[in-house]
Design a protein around this motif. Structure first.
Motif, PDB file in Angstrom:
ATOM      1  N   ASP A 185      -1.411  -5.829   7.454  1.00  0.00           N
ATOM      2  CA  ASP A 185      -0.539  -5.348   8.135  1.00  0.00           C
ATOM      3  C   ASP A 185      -0.101  -4.412   8.033  1.00  0.00           C
ATOM      4  O   ASP A 185       0.310  -4.047   6.585  1.00  0.00           O
ATOM      5  N   SER A 186       0.256  -3.084   8.938  1.00  0.00           N
ATOM      6  CA  SER A 186       0.676  -2.341   8.935  1.00  0.00           C
ATOM      7  C   SER A 186       2.201  -2.718   8.572  1.00  0.00           C
ATOM      8  O   SER A 186       2.771  -1.250   8.071  1.00  0.00           O
ATOM      9  N   SER A 187       3.127  -3.258   8.369  1.00  0.00           N
ATOM     10  CA  SER A 187       4.328  -3.144   8.165  1.00  0.00           C
ATOM     11  C   SER A 187       4.404  -3.631   7.025  1.00  0.00           C
ATOM     12  O   SER A 187       5.355  -3.404   6.087  1.00  0.00           O
ATOM     13  N   GLU A 188       3.101  -3.542   5.695  1.00  0.00           N
ATOM     14  CA  GLU A 188       2.786  -3.208   4.787  1.00  0.00           C
ATOM     15  C   GLU A 188       3.426  -2.061   4.095  1.00  0.00           C
ATOM     16  O   GLU A 188       3.695  -1.322   2.624  1.00  0.00           O
ATOM     17  N   ALA A 189       3.108  -0.378   5.057  1.00  0.00           N
ATOM     18  CA  ALA A 189       3.764   0.822   5.487  1.00  0.00           C
ATOM     19  C   ALA A 189       4.941   0.841   5.766  1.00  0.00           C
ATOM     20  O   ALA A 189       5.117   0.143   6.034  1.00  0.00           O
ATOM     21  N   LYS A 190       4.887   1.990   4.972  1.00  0.00           N
ATOM     22  CA  LYS A 190       6.701   2.533   5.056  1.00  0.00           C
ATOM     23  C   LYS A 190       6.283   3.339   6.664  1.00  0.00           C
ATOM     24  O   LYS A 190       6.622   4.574   6.593  1.00  0.00           O
ATOM     25  N   ILE A 191       6.473   2.634   7.678  1.00  0.00           N
ATOM     26  CA  ILE A 191       6.414   3.391   9.217  1.00  0.00           C
ATOM     27  C   ILE A 191       7.854   3.162   9.387  1.00  0.00           C
ATOM     28  O   ILE A 191       8.368   2.577   9.656  1.00  0.00           O
ATOM     29  N   PRO A 192       8.395   5.129   9.777  1.00  0.00           N
ATOM     30  CA  PRO A 192       9.099   5.449  10.211  1.00  0.00           C
ATOM     31  C   PRO A 192       9.508   4.518  12.007  1.00  0.00           C
ATOM     32  O   PRO A 192       8.666   4.472  12.408  1.00  0.00           O
ATOM     33  N   ASN A 193      11.215   4.253  12.492  1.00  0.00           N
ATOM     34  CA  ASN A 193      11.048   3.968  13.295  1.00  0.00           C
ATOM     35  C   ASN A 193      12.517   3.883  13.861  1.00  0.00           C
ATOM     36  O   ASN A 193      13.186   3.547  15.525  1.00  0.00           O
ATOM     37  N   ASP A 194      13.693   5.448  13.190  1.00  0.00           N
ATOM     38  CA  ASP A 194      14.235   5.234  13.149  1.00  0.00           C
ATOM     39  C   ASP A 194      14.650   6.515  13.099  1.00  0.00           C
ATOM     40  O   ASP A 194      15.868   7.099  12.993  1.00  0.00           O
ATOM     41  N   ILE A 195      13.423   7.427  13.780  1.00  0.00           N
ATOM     42  CA  ILE A 195      13.955   9.248  14.058  1.00  0.00           C
ATOM     43  C   ILE A 195      13.324   9.342  15.569  1.00  0.00           C
ATOM     44  O   ILE A 195      12.815   8.706  16.299  1.00  0.00           O
ATOM     45  N   LYS A 196      14.790  10.150  15.826  1.00  0.00           N
ATOM     46  CA  LYS A 196      15.052  10.823  17.071  1.00  0.00           C
ATOM     47  C   LYS A 196      13.532  11.462  17.800  1.00  0.00           C
ATOM     48  O   LYS A 196      14.131  12.989  16.735  1.00  0.00           O
TER      49      LYS A 196
END
Length: 261
Positions: A171-182
């Motif tokens: 599951d890709s959620s196991e990696a630290k994927i950024p989702n708060d960068i503008k």
């Protein structure tokens, strides 16, 4: 080519006897393991952990280790007993649209060739797949493991593409994927321009393994200099390469300029 598997494709009540060939090959450079000081080749041997003695292939079996440390010894017949109906059959159990299968599931291609007596049924399946626009989802056993695959038509051949089971994907959620960068609009616009400049039609024959060729050149040069490392001169492209900037927009603009030039 040498067939790696012989069996049949189960299509409803129809069985199509086939041979399976690997659909890919590797072009790696063969490098031997050697001892540095005298270039003596390294040999790997199979030894018993208890007495250190070498074991021949004829004396080797596969075993499942129990909690108490003992082994359950398995032979070819045991693997066949687990799924006897599947060991010689690629069983189509469903048809789906290929575009519904995400690319991360695709794993390995095989070429399917019919036996002489199965040519007509092979062509029937091929034409039915073509007309339906679908692929056959199938299960089969290869090298003591059950696999999932799709049967699809490429040119005039039926290919078996091994695909991964869902349980084998992380599951890709196991990696630290950024989702708060503008991302600024200017940055995105330049990034899109780079994509537009580099967009082309996919033609796989254009792409070559250049690393292998360059490595072979280096090996030949080093052989001529009796093992001494030759210092490579910088190419004009490397000399003119712009220095990296810490500013993302500057990096993007420099990238776009380099593509245009």
């Amino acid at each position: 080519m040498k067939a790696i598997w012989r069996g049949g494709i189960s299509f409803g009540l129809v069985n199509i006897p086939i041979r399976l060939y690997s659909g890919s090959t590797s072009h790696n450079i063969n490098l031997d393991m050697i001892r540095k000081k005298d270039q003596c080749p390294i040999q790997y041997v199979r030894v018993c952990k208890k007495d250190g003695k070498e074991v021949s292939w004829d004396d080797i079996a596969k075993g499942y280790k129990k909690d108490n440390g003992d082994y359950v010894v398995l032979d070819k017949a045991d693997f066949a007993k687990a799924l006897p109906e599947k060991t010689q059959t690629i069983d189509i159990f469903e048809f789906v649209l290929e575009k519904e299968i995400p690319s991360q599931y695709l794993e390995k291609p095989y070429i399917v060739e019919p036996t002489k007596e199965a040519r007509k049924t092979y062509v029937l399946l091929r034409e039915a797949l073509k007309k339906s626009g679908k692929v056959g989802l199938a299960k089969y056993v290869l090298r003591t493991s059950e696999h999932l695959g799709i049967l699809k038509v490429e040119d005039d051949a039926i290919l078996l593409i091994q695909i991964r089971f869902d349980q084998d994907l992380r599951d890709s959620s196991e990696a630290k994927i950024p989702n708060d960068i503008k991302i600024a609009k200017k940055e995105l616009d330049v990034a899109m321009s780079i994509i537009d400049q580099l967009t082309d039609k996919f033609e796989p024959e254009k792409y070559k393994d250049t690393y292998k060729d360059e490595l072979l050149k280096m090996i030949k040069k080093k052989a001529k200099t009796k093992g001494k490392t030759v210092k490579e001169k910088k190419t004009e492209k490397e000399k003119s390469k712009p220095k990296a900037s810490n500013d993302l927009l500057d990096q993007l603009k420099a990238s776009l300029e380099a593509i245009k030039n």
